[in-house]
Design a protein around this motif. Structure first.
Motif, PDB file in Angstrom:
ATOM      1  N   ASP A 284       0.827  -0.958   0.012  1.00 50.97           N
ATOM      2  CA  ASP A 284      -0.053   0.173   0.004  1.00 50.97           C
ATOM      3  C   ASP A 284       0.847   1.019   0.073  1.00 50.97           C
ATOM      4  OD1 ASP A 284      -2.216   1.182   0.191  1.00 50.97           O
ATOM      5  OD2 ASP A 284      -2.316   1.723   2.359  1.00 50.97           O
ATOM      6  N   LYS A 285       1.190   2.002  -1.305  1.00 44.04           N
ATOM      7  CA  LYS A 285       1.612   3.436  -1.209  1.00 44.04           C
ATOM      8  C   LYS A 285       0.436   4.508  -0.884  1.00 44.04           C
ATOM      9  CE  LYS A 285       5.454   1.848  -1.175  1.00 44.04           C
ATOM     10  NZ  LYS A 285       6.753   1.427  -0.250  1.00 44.04           N
ATOM     11  N   PRO A 286       0.463   5.789  -0.358  1.00 46.78           N
ATOM     12  CA  PRO A 286      -0.213   6.217   0.111  1.00 46.78           C
ATOM     13  C   PRO A 286      -0.063   7.634  -1.410  1.00 46.78           C
ATOM     14  CG  PRO A 286       1.285   6.694   1.206  1.00 46.78           C
ATOM     15  CD  PRO A 286       2.027   5.139   0.943  1.00 46.78           C
ATOM     16  N   LEU A 287      -0.164   8.720  -1.212  1.00 46.52           N
ATOM     17  CA  LEU A 287      -0.461   9.503  -1.776  1.00 46.52           C
ATOM     18  C   LEU A 287       0.633  10.153  -1.433  1.00 46.52           C
ATOM     19  CD1 LEU A 287      -3.999  10.615  -2.635  1.00 46.52           C
ATOM     20  CD2 LEU A 287      -2.399   8.832  -4.288  1.00 46.52           C
ATOM     21  N   LEU A 288       1.325  10.430  -0.561  1.00 46.85           N
ATOM     22  CA  LEU A 288       2.422  11.325  -0.478  1.00 46.85           C
ATOM     23  C   LEU A 288       3.051  10.845   0.937  1.00 46.85           C
ATOM     24  CD1 LEU A 288       0.693  14.572   1.463  1.00 46.85           C
ATOM     25  CD2 LEU A 288       1.055  14.429  -0.696  1.00 46.85           C
ATOM     26  N   MET A 289       4.461  10.892  -0.112  1.00 44.92           N
ATOM     27  CA  MET A 289       5.742  10.098   0.453  1.00 44.92           C
ATOM     28  C   MET A 289       5.828  10.672   1.906  1.00 44.92           C
ATOM     29  SD  MET A 289       7.803  10.407  -2.355  1.00 44.92           S
ATOM     30  CE  MET A 289       9.434   9.205  -1.386  1.00 44.92           C
ATOM     31  N   ASP A 290       5.973  10.007   2.962  1.00 39.66           N
ATOM     32  CA  ASP A 290       6.425   9.978   4.756  1.00 39.66           C
ATOM     33  C   ASP A 290       7.527   9.069   5.014  1.00 39.66           C
ATOM     34  OD1 ASP A 290       6.187  11.242   6.709  1.00 39.66           O
ATOM     35  OD2 ASP A 290       5.145   9.750   7.559  1.00 39.66           O
ATOM     36  N   PRO A 291       8.497   9.252   5.248  1.00 37.49           N
ATOM     37  CA  PRO A 291       9.252  10.520   4.722  1.00 37.49           C
ATOM     38  C   PRO A 291       9.271  10.952   3.911  1.00 37.49           C
ATOM     39  CG  PRO A 291      10.755   9.097   5.149  1.00 37.49           C
ATOM     40  CD  PRO A 291       9.730   7.932   5.521  1.00 37.49           C
ATOM     41  N   PRO A 292       9.175  12.382   3.846  1.00 37.93           N
ATOM     42  CA  PRO A 292       9.385  13.196   2.153  1.00 37.93           C
ATOM     43  C   PRO A 292      10.688  12.680   1.552  1.00 37.93           C
ATOM     44  CG  PRO A 292      10.067  15.201   3.497  1.00 37.93           C
ATOM     45  CD  PRO A 292       9.291  13.469   4.488  1.00 37.93           C
ATOM     46  N   LEU A 293      10.925  12.910  -0.518  1.00 37.61           N
ATOM     47  CA  LEU A 293      11.294  12.806  -0.975  1.00 37.61           C
ATOM     48  C   LEU A 293      12.945  13.228   0.236  1.00 37.61           C
ATOM     49  CD1 LEU A 293      10.652  14.206  -4.399  1.00 37.61           C
ATOM     50  CD2 LEU A 293      10.120  12.102  -4.398  1.00 37.61           C
ATOM     51  N   PRO A 294      14.015  12.732  -0.916  1.00 36.18           N
ATOM     52  CA  PRO A 294      15.418  12.570  -0.312  1.00 36.18           C
ATOM     53  C   PRO A 294      15.854  13.923  -0.361  1.00 36.18           C
ATOM     54  CG  PRO A 294      15.261  10.802  -1.804  1.00 36.18           C
ATOM     55  CD  PRO A 294      14.065  11.207  -1.705  1.00 36.18           C
ATOM     56  N   TYR A 295      16.873  14.115   0.205  1.00 33.17           N
ATOM     57  CA  TYR A 295      17.821  15.224  -0.195  1.00 33.17           C
ATOM     58  C   TYR A 295      18.049  14.692  -1.406  1.00 33.17           C
ATOM     59  CZ  TYR A 295      16.347  17.077   4.959  1.00 33.17           C
ATOM     60  OH  TYR A 295      15.526  17.261   5.220  1.00 33.17           O
ATOM     61  N   ILE A 296      18.767  13.796  -1.011  1.00 37.18           N
ATOM     62  CA  ILE A 296      19.198  13.924  -2.631  1.00 37.18           C
ATOM     63  C   ILE A 296      19.595  11.677  -2.654  1.00 37.18           C
ATOM     64  CG2 ILE A 296      22.430  13.273  -3.504  1.00 37.18           C
ATOM     65  CD1 ILE A 296      23.268  14.771  -1.508  1.00 37.18           C
ATOM     66  N   TYR A 297      19.886  11.708  -4.091  1.00 40.66           N
ATOM     67  CA  TYR A 297      19.297  10.467  -4.955  1.00 40.66           C
ATOM     68  C   TYR A 297      20.179   9.699  -5.375  1.00 40.66           C
ATOM     69  CZ  TYR A 297      14.546  11.956  -5.564  1.00 40.66           C
ATOM     70  OH  TYR A 297      13.468  12.508  -5.723  1.00 40.66           O
ATOM     71  N   GLY A 298      20.433   8.436  -4.301  1.00 41.46           N
ATOM     72  CA  GLY A 298      21.253   7.718  -4.954  1.00 41.46           C
ATOM     73  C   GLY A 298      22.072   6.972  -3.099  1.00 41.46           C
ATOM     74  N   GLN A 299      22.253   5.682  -2.735  1.00 41.94           N
ATOM     75  CA  GLN A 299      22.303   5.207  -2.071  1.00 41.94           C
ATOM     76  C   GLN A 299      23.559   5.382  -1.173  1.00 41.94           C
ATOM     77  OE1 GLN A 299      22.388   0.942  -2.046  1.00 41.94           O
ATOM     78  NE2 GLN A 299      20.657   1.115  -2.246  1.00 41.94           N
ATOM     79  N   LYS A 300      25.458   6.004  -1.829  1.00 39.55           N
ATOM     80  CA  LYS A 300      26.226   6.337  -0.905  1.00 39.55           C
ATOM     81  C   LYS A 300      25.418   7.827  -0.426  1.00 39.55           C
ATOM     82  CE  LYS A 300      29.222   2.861  -2.632  1.00 39.55           C
ATOM     83  NZ  LYS A 300      30.482   2.420  -3.371  1.00 39.55           N
ATOM     84  N   GLU A 301      25.369   8.661  -1.582  1.00 39.56           N
ATOM     85  CA  GLU A 301      24.925  10.277  -1.446  1.00 39.56           C
ATOM     86  C   GLU A 301      24.400  10.492  -0.555  1.00 39.56           C
ATOM     87  OE1 GLU A 301      26.091   8.929  -5.852  1.00 39.56           O
ATOM     88  OE2 GLU A 301      24.574   8.208  -3.975  1.00 39.56           O
ATOM     89  N   SER A 302      22.815   9.666  -0.550  1.00 37.88           N
ATOM     90  CA  SER A 302      22.434  10.302   0.664  1.00 37.88           C
ATOM     91  C   SER A 302      21.942   9.442   2.210  1.00 37.88           C
ATOM     92  CB  SER A 302      20.847   9.462   0.031  1.00 37.88           C
ATOM     93  OG  SER A 302      20.856   8.172   0.348  1.00 37.88           O
ATOM     94  N   LEU A 303      23.245   9.221   1.591  1.00 44.85           N
ATOM     95  CA  LEU A 303      23.439   8.581   3.892  1.00 44.85           C
ATOM     96  C   LEU A 303      23.939  10.319   4.464  1.00 44.85           C
ATOM     97  CD1 LEU A 303      26.012   5.333   3.136  1.00 44.85           C
ATOM     98  CD2 LEU A 303      23.511   5.644   4.159  1.00 44.85           C
ATOM     99  N   ALA A 304      24.489  11.251   4.044  1.00 42.56           N
ATOM    100  CA  ALA A 304      25.027  11.928   4.789  1.00 42.56           C
ATOM    101  C   ALA A 304      25.484  13.696   3.672  1.00 42.56           C
ATOM    102  CB  ALA A 304      26.996  11.998   5.163  1.00 42.56           C
TER     103      ALA A 304
END
Length: 70
Positions: free
Chosen positions: A11-31
């Motif tokens: 089940d996916k809600p219409l709004l993301m929670d938490p919202p979109l990440p600050y940076i896309y990419g597994q390593k990049e979004s860590l910090a």
């Protein structure tokens, strides 16, 4: 993995929670840098936080539109 199906997303809600990440990419979004988080949070704070039922923050498909393979 070719030929295997991805498992259901559930089940996916219409709004993301938490919202979109600050940076896309597994390593990049860590910090993400603090300055980036502050800038993005400032923009997000000015955006609507709730929508009426059936509404979304993105454009809707035209009424009566049909997609078909050609």
């Amino acid at each position: 993995m070719v030929g295997r199906q991805r498992s259901p997303l559930g089940d996916k809600p219409l709004l993301m929670d938490p919202p979109l990440p600050y940076i896309y990419g597994q390593k990049e979004s860590l910090a993400p840098p603090a300055w980036l988080k502050q800038a993005v949070d400032a923009v997000r704070a000015k955006q609507p936080q709730q929508w009426a039922p059936g509404e979304t923050p993105w454009p809707q498909a035209p009424v009566g539109a049909n997609a078909a393979k050609q």
